[in-house]
Enzyme design. Structure first.
Site, PDB file in Angstrom:
ATOM      1  N   GLU A 226       0.852  -1.194   0.000  1.00  0.00           N
ATOM      2  CA  GLU A 226       0.000   0.000   0.000  1.00  0.00           C
ATOM      3  C   GLU A 226       0.887   1.244   0.000  1.00  0.00           C
ATOM      4  O   GLU A 226       0.644   2.197  -0.723  1.00  0.00           O
ATOM      5  CB  GLU A 226      -0.928   0.007   1.219  1.00  0.00           C
ATOM      6  CG  GLU A 226      -1.841   1.230   1.226  1.00  0.00           C
ATOM      7  CD  GLU A 226      -2.888   1.253   2.342  1.00  0.00           C
ATOM      8  OE1 GLU A 226      -3.231   0.184   2.879  1.00  0.00           O
ATOM      9  OE2 GLU A 226      -3.353   2.349   2.672  1.00  0.00           O
ATOM     10  N   ARG A 304      -7.459   2.961  13.230  1.00  0.00           N
ATOM     11  CA  ARG A 304      -8.358   1.822  13.032  1.00  0.00           C
ATOM     12  C   ARG A 304      -8.353   0.901  14.265  1.00  0.00           C
ATOM     13  O   ARG A 304      -9.353   0.258  14.574  1.00  0.00           O
ATOM     14  CB  ARG A 304      -8.043   1.054  11.745  1.00  0.00           C
ATOM     15  CG  ARG A 304      -9.190   0.173  11.292  1.00  0.00           C
ATOM     16  CD  ARG A 304      -8.945  -0.500   9.955  1.00  0.00           C
ATOM     17  NE  ARG A 304      -9.437   0.236   8.805  1.00  0.00           N
ATOM     18  CZ  ARG A 304     -10.708   0.272   8.404  1.00  0.00           C
ATOM     19  NH1 ARG A 304     -11.640  -0.385   9.061  1.00  0.00           N
ATOM     20  NH2 ARG A 304     -11.062   0.959   7.332  1.00  0.00           N
ATOM     21  N   GLU A 705     -10.723  -7.828   4.082  1.00  0.00           N
ATOM     22  CA  GLU A 705     -10.079  -7.929   5.390  1.00  0.00           C
ATOM     23  C   GLU A 705     -10.878  -8.679   6.456  1.00  0.00           C
ATOM     24  O   GLU A 705     -10.293  -9.396   7.263  1.00  0.00           O
ATOM     25  CB  GLU A 705      -9.738  -6.523   5.905  1.00  0.00           C
ATOM     26  CG  GLU A 705      -8.711  -5.829   5.042  1.00  0.00           C
ATOM     27  CD  GLU A 705      -8.578  -4.360   5.383  1.00  0.00           C
ATOM     28  OE1 GLU A 705      -9.520  -3.604   5.105  1.00  0.00           O
ATOM     29  OE2 GLU A 705      -7.552  -3.974   5.952  1.00  0.00           O
TER      30      GLU A 705
END
Ligand code: LUZ
Ligand code: MOS
Length: 752
Positions: A226, A304, A705
């Site tokens: 990423e 997160r 995910e």
């Protein structure tokens, strides 16, 4: 529909970075990276390396025309170290040579004199010394301070979760080609072509429009590409910029393992309070994230963790604080789940500890506290929950009470083999937590022969997103899927893309494709309506054929397309999509950050060998909330892969850094991922039957995910099996639970 890549995959014909035919004059790069974790560079000796025949040029930070800076969120990471090194594996010098062998030989002859400085590898030590990447953040719901006195039971504890190596089968790599007038094309094995383009432009000091980044597919990413694919793309582009020659760098496995960051290890403290009837009233948690030596994506990962700290439970009083701690490890980065799993492990540990102390099954506490629709998350969003539906269906469908009885019976008659069981309910928020990133574009061309080309910002990395994009176009037009092609992901065709990440790729790019196709379809229908004297809403395209007023016409799809072109009407569309209704207030730490949540429940059973400490997972039985799956084969594949990867993280995958910050588990001989022998004997996945409206593409919820989270249950199943053998053992909440740890706990007498 089958994955459209399956045919070329099984024939070995799919093109990955290393399969791109190299052009004449291509040079090869290799990096000299820091052998020590923290220090001051005193001298760099390139004399021997530079004299090797075939070495074209050696680059250091002084060869950078723009900024020596690759930090995405915080500008705190150099491409090549200048005065100091901050982790083992930090690039210092790049050699470019006529062959890979010569480049690596030259690297081995480079000598760098580094004065060692103190090394921190432990996040709590970094925290004590004030080494934080960003200021801490706190999520708060209700008031924990006054809630404790209402609790009948209060427990405290500490947990550790370790990192995880991405182990994408295709290692990191890039290939840069000089084009005319100072433009460069970079083929990159990246989840984020725009990140490569943006950061390369910064390092080279040139505008983004001179950099074309192109990605056909990756051999896996899992978050590791990423942000951290940019490094290699920029290095190749830098050499190409100087030499006007094509430059390629495809990392060897050990280079990749040594130089790139991994899943963040976390250390955490928790305090949990419950009423007599096992309702969780209050929960306090403090997270110490091991960020490594630079920010990379750590601030977003940390957020997160906070978003998922209560997992799929409703808790009225919550206080959660997270620290992103700077250590001298390679910068840790995105990894499937993105901090969420680390947060969810802690609440499961708190529940397990409580259950153990009270002598009740953990599942009694889990079930009592599952989210219901309307319940508030600590960040203010209200749940639209499927948690109870998934849980209830799982215990009924898989007959939990019978499973438990079988395990109890087994354990009562077997001495050497003990079984354990755990339930794992999951809840994962879908959207990038940075609201701005939730946007995507799709460019659809219909060619005059009726064939269709689709370009989006989605990167295919084995997850099947291209198949889903193709399904969207083929079903909106109602044409043969063979007429649709999904093109490479390219920054000249689709600009300013978000990385393929956050499980949101199919949703964002799929909705954009849907809009683009609908727009073209409208124009086509207008032409047909005129031709067949019908209203536009009386025109339908069905299975490659045009229907007017429900009657089959003489026009096939191809004819309609050509007639539209003949009338000089556009057969192309660039559409833009942003999910509605999401927002977040960073000052208040409240908002509605997620388009929706994904739920599910897994029941996991394991058998341990009490002589050896080894174990086999007997079964993982799941009820998963797919919404209205648009491709069950792909979605099951994502679930199976996620479950196995999650189990690997919690069990046999063990990253070891020594006190000097050197990676000891630095090869496939010392780092073990699950293989065909260690996957669960049975994985059963049941699709929760729900047709509620949601914001997903065609109602088909994100699947990338969430399934990884089921793996957390594997850790707790193992604990229960150990307890069946050694009931009084006090097992630390320290993952992964390797066979060595199982063995030690089986025979541990000391009650900590
Ligand atoms: N990447 C990112 C992610 O930049 N933001 C996110 O929220 C996220 N979530 C999961 C995985 N990658
Ligand atoms: Mo990711 S962890 O969705 O790149």
């Amino acid at each position: 529909m089958k994955n459209i890549d399956s045919y070329t995959h099984v024939r070995g014909e799919s093109i990955y970075l290393d399969d791109i035919p190299v052009v004449q004059g291509t040079l090869y790069a290799a990096v000299f990276d820091s052998p020590i974790a923290h220090g001051r560079i005193k001298a760099i000796d390139l004399s021997v390396a530079g004299s090797i025949k075939g070495v074209e040029r050696i680059f250091t930070s002084s060869d950078i025309p723009g900024e020596n800076q690759i930090g995405g969120i915080v500008p705190d990471e150099e491409l090549f170290a200048t005065t100091h090194v901050h982790f083992c594996g930090m690039p210092i010098v790049m050699v470019v040579a006529e062959s890979e062998e010569i480049a690596r030989l030259a690297v081995s002859k480079i000598k760098v004199d580094i004065e060692p400085l103190p090394i921190i590898t432990d996040p709590r030590e970094a925290w004590e010394k004030g080494e934080l990447i960003i200021p801490p953040r706190t999520f708060k719901l209700g008031d924990t301070t006054s809630a404790w006195e209402k609790c009948d039971h209060v427990f405290e504890g500490r947990t550790e979760t370790n990192g995880q190596e991405h182990l994408y089968i295709e290692t990191q790599g890039a290939y840069a080609l000089p084009l005319e007038n100072g433009t460069i094309r970079i083929y990159s094995s990246t989840q984020g072509p725009t990140a490569v383009q943006r950061t390369a432009a910064r390092v080279l000091g040139i505008p983004m429009h001179r950099l074309e980044v192109d990605t056909t597919r990756l051999g896996g990413g899992f978050g590791g590409k990423e942000d951290q694919a940019t490094t290699w793309g920029i290095m190749c582009a830098l050499a190409t910029w100087h030499l006007k020659r094509p430059v390629k760098y495809s990392l060897h496995r050990m280079e990749d393992m040594r130089m790139t960051g991994k899943r963040h290890p976390y250390s955490a403290d928790f305090k949990i309070g419950l009423s007599k009837d096992l309702k969780i009233l209050a929960y306090e948690v403090t997270f110490y994230q091991n960020a490594g030596a630079a920010a990379d994506l750590s601030p977003a990962v940390m957020e997160r963790t906070l978003f998922h700290c209560t997992s799929s439970y409703f808790i009225p009083h919550v206080l959660a604080t997270a620290y992103s701690c700077r250590t001298h490890l390679p910068p840790n980065t995105a990894f499937r789940g993105f901090g969420g799993p680390q947060g969810m492990f802690v609440i499961e540990a708190a529940i397990a500890k409580t259950a153990n102390a009270l002598g009740v099954p953990a599942s009694d506490i889990q079930q009592q506290n599952l989210l219901r629709t309307g319940d508030e998350f600590p960040y203010g969003q209200k749940a639209e929950s499927e948690a109870n539906e998934c849980w209830n269906k799982a215990i009924e469908l898989y007959d939990l009470s019978r499973l438990r009885k079988e395990i109890d019976e087994h354990n009562s008659v077997n001495k050497q083999y003990k079984k354990g069981l755990a339930l794992m309910p999951i809840c994962f928020g879908i959207s990038f937590t940075k609201t701005m990133m939730n946007q995507a574009r799709s460019l659809v061309h219909v060619y005059t022969d009726g064939s269709v080309g689709v370009s989006t910002g989605a990167v295919e990395m084995g997850q099947g997103v291209n198949t889903k994009m193709l399904q969207v176009a083929a079903s909106i037009f109602s044409i043969d899927p063979a007429l649709v092609r999904i093109n490479s992901t390219n920054t000249y065709r689709i600009a300013n893309t978000s990385p393929s990440a956050a499980s949101a790729t199919a949703d964002l790019n799929g909705r954009a494709t849907e809009i683009a196709c609908q727009e073209i379809l409208k124009r086509l229908k207008k032409v047909a309506a005129e031709e067949f004297s019908a209203g536009e809403d009386e025109i339908e395209i069905k299975d490659n054929w045009v229907f007017a007023k429900s009657e089959k016409t003489t026009w096939e799809w191809k004819r309609l397309v050509f007639e539209t072109y003949f009338r000089r009407i556009s057969l192309s569309e660039l559409a833009h999509y942003t999910p509605p209704g999401i927002h977040y207030d960073l000052k208040k730490e409240k908002g509605h950050p997620f388009a929706y949540h994904v739920y599910g429940t897994a029941i996991i059973t394991v058998t341990i060998d009490c002589l050896r400490g080894t174990y086999d997972f007997d079964s993982v039985k799941v009820v998963h909330d797919f919404g209205n799956s648009m491709n069950e084969v792909i979605d099951i594949g994502q679930c199976e892969g996620g479950i196995v990867q999650g189990i690997g993280w919690m069990t046999i995958e063990e990253i070891v850094y020594d006190k000097e910050g050197r990676l000891r588990s630095n090869a496939l001989s010392t780092y073990k991922v699950p293989d065909i022998y260690s996957v669960p004997k049975e994985i059963t996945i049941h699709f929760l039957d729900t047709k509620k409206p949601n914001l997903a593409i065609f109602g088909s919820k994100a699947v990338g995910e969430p399934p990884l989270l089921y793996g957390i249950g594997a850790y707790f199943a193992l604990r229960n099996a150990i307890k069946a053998f050694n009931p009084t053992v006090d097992i630390a909440y320290d993952a992964p639970m390797t066979p060595e740890k199982v063995l030690m706990n089986l025979y541990s007498k000391s009650n900590r």
